[in-house]
Design an enzyme around this catalytic site. Structure first.
Site, short mmCIF file in Angstrom:
data_model
loop_
_atom_site.label_atom_id
_atom_site.label_comp_id
_atom_site.label_asym_id
_atom_site.label_seq_id
_atom_site.Cartn_x
_atom_site.Cartn_y
_atom_site.Cartn_z
N LYS A 165 14.88 12.38 -6.76
CA LYS A 165 14.87 13.59 -7.59
C LYS A 165 13.78 14.47 -6.98
O LYS A 165 12.64 14.52 -7.47
CB LYS A 165 14.61 13.22 -9.05
CG LYS A 165 14.99 14.31 -10.02
CD LYS A 165 15.05 13.78 -11.44
CE LYS A 165 15.07 14.92 -12.45
NZ LYS A 165 16.17 15.85 -12.35
N1 PMP Z 1 22.28 14.82 -11.53
C1 PMP Z 1 21.31 15.72 -11.25
C2 PMP Z 1 21.42 16.49 -9.98
C3 PMP Z 1 20.26 15.92 -12.14
O1 PMP Z 1 19.30 16.80 -11.88
C4 PMP Z 1 20.22 15.18 -13.35
C5 PMP Z 1 19.09 15.39 -14.33
N2 PMP Z 1 17.99 14.59 -14.03
C6 PMP Z 1 21.23 14.24 -13.59
C7 PMP Z 1 22.24 14.09 -12.66
C8 PMP Z 1 21.20 13.39 -14.82
O2 PMP Z 1 20.16 12.45 -14.73
P1 PMP Z 1 19.46 11.88 -16.03
O3 PMP Z 1 20.54 11.37 -16.90
O4 PMP Z 1 18.58 10.80 -15.53
O5 PMP Z 1 18.72 13.01 -16.65
#
Ligand code: PMP
Length: 311
Positions: A165
């Protein structure tokens, strides 16, 4: 929705609390986007506020830093970061909140996009969350989102690493969501290099067809924590879940489509590329999983205590 920060709010920065306005970076600091972050939610419950799946978010933050080969200073280990997130909520008096832990480079590293000689800093920012906002409203009013397939592809497996991320990865997401919004949609549906469905600019995607749940494999999507929560909740409810490659037309033919993410939670998609999905409203399986998700984050009914960290 996030509420505006106020002057008396504080940020956790390298182990100390700093007033919101003083938590700044220098203009010369590393500006190529090599940094990592998280998005975490805290929810009020009848027995006090809880952070949802904090350990998993912190693990992903450390994993993202490892992928980028960023060395997080030893004193800011996982326990320290977990405690910092609890403390920043307490200090600000927040119960419903969105937290952004960051790991970033500070210092001027010269003209090359190198990170040599730079220091690594760690911060946790928190913002109060009000359910009156756009995502909250979408859920409360049973509204849903329209997606548009993007002209921007997800990067291939050997380019920027999508499991991290990482700040710079979001440039692609920004280009994609702005394009989708210009075309009148709410978010972009990104495909991989071979044309298979991946995710949106900031959420994972699921389809329902014939009572089975389908979601793209982890090859070119972020390992969403909400994705893993929803898979666990679906299995618990006896709903079959298949992680497999999906094409655009699988979305067009689906009975239901929904997105998952820390910010959006579980939100129905009413339309993909101007084709109505199902009845164009929240389908029964989406609603069931949405309700189960809300119970777990808000510690209502039969929730999993191991997913909650009391504040
Ligand atoms: N894909 C992307 C590109 C994201 O930025 C996010 C948000 N973090 C998610 C999926 C969903 O991840 P999460 O459920 O861990 O928030």
């Amino acid at each position: 929705m996030l509420t505006q920060p106020e002057d008396n709010h504080v940020v956790w920065l390298d182990g100390a609390f700093v007033p919101w306005r003083e938590a700044t970076m220098h203009i010369s600091d590393h500006h190529f986007g090599a940094g990592v972050f998280e998005g975490v939610r805290a929810y009020a419950s009848d027995s006090g506020a809880n952070l949802f799946r904090l350990a998993e978010h912190t693990n992903r933050l450390f994993g993202s830093a490892r992928i980028l080969n960023m060395r997080i200073p030893e004193q800011f280990n996982r326990d320290c970061l977990n405690q910092a997130q609890v403390d920043v909520l307490k200090r600000n008096g927040f119960k419903n909140a969105y937290l952004r832990p960051f790991v970033y480079y500070a210092g001027f590293g010269g003209l090359a996009p190198s990170t040599r000689g730079l220091s690594v800093r760690v911060a946790v920012m928190a913002l109060a969350w009000s359910d009156a906002g756009v995502f909250g409203k979408a859920q409360q009013e049973g509204r849903s989102l329209a997606l548009r397939t993007s002209s921007f592809a997800r990067p291939p497996a050997n380019a920027v690493f999508v499991k991290a991320k990482a700040n710079a990865n979001y440039l692609n997401g920004i280009l994609a969501i702005e394009e989708a919004r210009s075309a009148g949609a709410d978010d972009a549906l990104l495909l991989d290099q071979a044309g298979f469905v991946t995710e949106t600019s900031g959420a994972n995607l699921f389809l329902v067809r014939g009572g089975t749940l389908y979601t793209p494999p982890l090859t070119s999507v972020l390992e969403g924590i909400t994705r893993s929560t929803v898979i666990a909740l679906a299995k618990e409810a006896g709903i079959a879940v298949l992680e497999q490659q999906l094409k655009r037309e699988d979305a067009y033919l689906a009975d239901e489509v929904f997105l998952t993410g820390t910010a959006v939670e579980v939100v129905p998609v009413r339309e993909v590329d101007q084709r109505q999905i199902g009845k164009g409203s929240c389908g029964p399986i989406t609603e069931r999983l949405r309700a189960a998700y809300v119970s777990h984050v808000r510690a209502r009914g039969a929730y999993r205590a191991e997913w909650l960290t009391p504040v």
